[in-house]
Design an enzyme around this catalytic site. Structure first.
Site, PDB file in Angstrom:
ATOM      1  N   GLY A  43       0.776  -1.232   0.000  1.00  0.00           N
ATOM      2  CA  GLY A  43       0.000   0.000   0.000  1.00  0.00           C
ATOM      3  C   GLY A  43       0.810   1.286   0.000  1.00  0.00           C
ATOM      4  O   GLY A  43       0.406   2.286  -0.569  1.00  0.00           O
ATOM      5  N   ASP A  99       0.053   3.239   4.123  1.00  0.00           N
ATOM      6  CA  ASP A  99      -0.864   4.027   3.310  1.00  0.00           C
ATOM      7  C   ASP A  99      -1.989   4.620   4.148  1.00  0.00           C
ATOM      8  O   ASP A  99      -2.334   5.780   4.020  1.00  0.00           O
ATOM      9  CB  ASP A  99      -1.429   3.191   2.143  1.00  0.00           C
ATOM     10  N   ASP A 102      -6.725   2.547   9.456  1.00  0.00           N
ATOM     11  CA  ASP A 102      -8.165   2.272   9.427  1.00  0.00           C
ATOM     12  C   ASP A 102      -8.569   1.607  10.747  1.00  0.00           C
ATOM     13  O   ASP A 102      -8.767   2.297  11.751  1.00  0.00           O
ATOM     14  CB  ASP A 102      -8.489   1.415   8.200  1.00  0.00           C
ATOM     15  N   PHE A 152     -14.551   3.899   1.928  1.00  0.00           N
ATOM     16  CA  PHE A 152     -13.506   3.099   1.300  1.00  0.00           C
ATOM     17  C   PHE A 152     -12.870   3.877   0.142  1.00  0.00           C
ATOM     18  O   PHE A 152     -13.530   4.234  -0.821  1.00  0.00           O
ATOM     19  CB  PHE A 152     -14.060   1.765   0.802  1.00  0.00           C
ATOM     20  N   ASP A 159      -5.737   0.004  -2.631  1.00  0.00           N
ATOM     21  CA  ASP A 159      -6.380  -0.879  -3.593  1.00  0.00           C
ATOM     22  C   ASP A 159      -7.776  -1.317  -3.170  1.00  0.00           C
ATOM     23  O   ASP A 159      -8.144  -1.232  -1.994  1.00  0.00           O
ATOM     24  CB  ASP A 159      -5.546  -2.158  -3.760  1.00  0.00           C
TER      25      ASP A 159
END
Ligand code: IMP
Ligand code: MG
Length: 175
Positions: A43, A99, A102, A152, A159
């Site tokens: 990522g 990246d 979350d 998202f 990705d």
């Protein structure tokens, strides 16, 4: 590819400008220190390349391949990496690069593994994007590119089922 997006959040110029700012901050904070960056792949691949080129310090770079298992767009909490590939970070000032922050499972797992090693001098976390939400694991980022809503996103390394990483911007995927 852009047709698959619901909305563009940050375009190329905005990302570049933010990376300039982050690089200045990181350079100030680590000047005179022996910095080692540990980038989490896949990522952080574009973020890593673009950010690190802006940091004029003789840093060391290591990468760690980590797979975090996702349902469609939600973390399952399973994080997998090969412990043999976790570099020895004793005596180093480590900046962990990913990246996105979350659920927190990935960064919590890797920071715990690194801290279990002896003699880390310092450990900080840098992410391109941080989702504003309640996390499953407690982990805080020290450097954040952008705070985003809990949706998202894809692009710039992020990705959806391994696609859209090469999109040069960050956008919300229409699912
Ligand atoms: P966490 O372990 O849930 O914090 O998420 C870490 C990893 O999940 C990231 O490195 C991404 O690979 C993936 N991920 C989490 N949220 C998103 C998203 O919105 N888009 C794409 N990938 C995501
Ligand atoms: Mg992913």
């Amino acid at each position: 590819m852009q047709d698959d997006l619901k909305r563009v959040l940050y375009g190329e110029a905005e990302i570049a400008a933010r990376l300039d700012e982050m690089a200045v901050q990181i350079t100030q904070d680590y000047r005179g220190k022996d910095l080692t960056v540990l980038a989490i792949l896949n990522g952080s691949i574009f973020f890593m390349a673009d950010l690190l080129k802006r940091i004029p310090l003789p840093l060391k770079l290591d990468c760690l391949r980590v797979k975090s298992y996702y349902g469609k767009t939600e973390s399952t909490g399973r994080v997998q990496y090969d412990p043999q590939t976790l570099p020895d970070m004793s005596g180093r000032h480590v900046l962990l690069l990913d990246d996105i922050l979350d659920s927190g499972h990935t960064l919590a797992t890797i920071t715990e593994a690194l801290r279990a090693e002896s003699g880390l001098l310092s450990l900080k976390i840098c992410v391109l994007v941080r989702k504003l939400k309640k996390r499953a694991r407690e982990v805080e980022a020290d450097y954040v590119g952008f705070d985003i809503p809990d949706e998202f996103v894809v692009g710039y390394g992020l990705d959806y089922e391994e696609r859209y990483r090469n999109l040069p911007l960050i956008g919300i995927l229409r699912i």
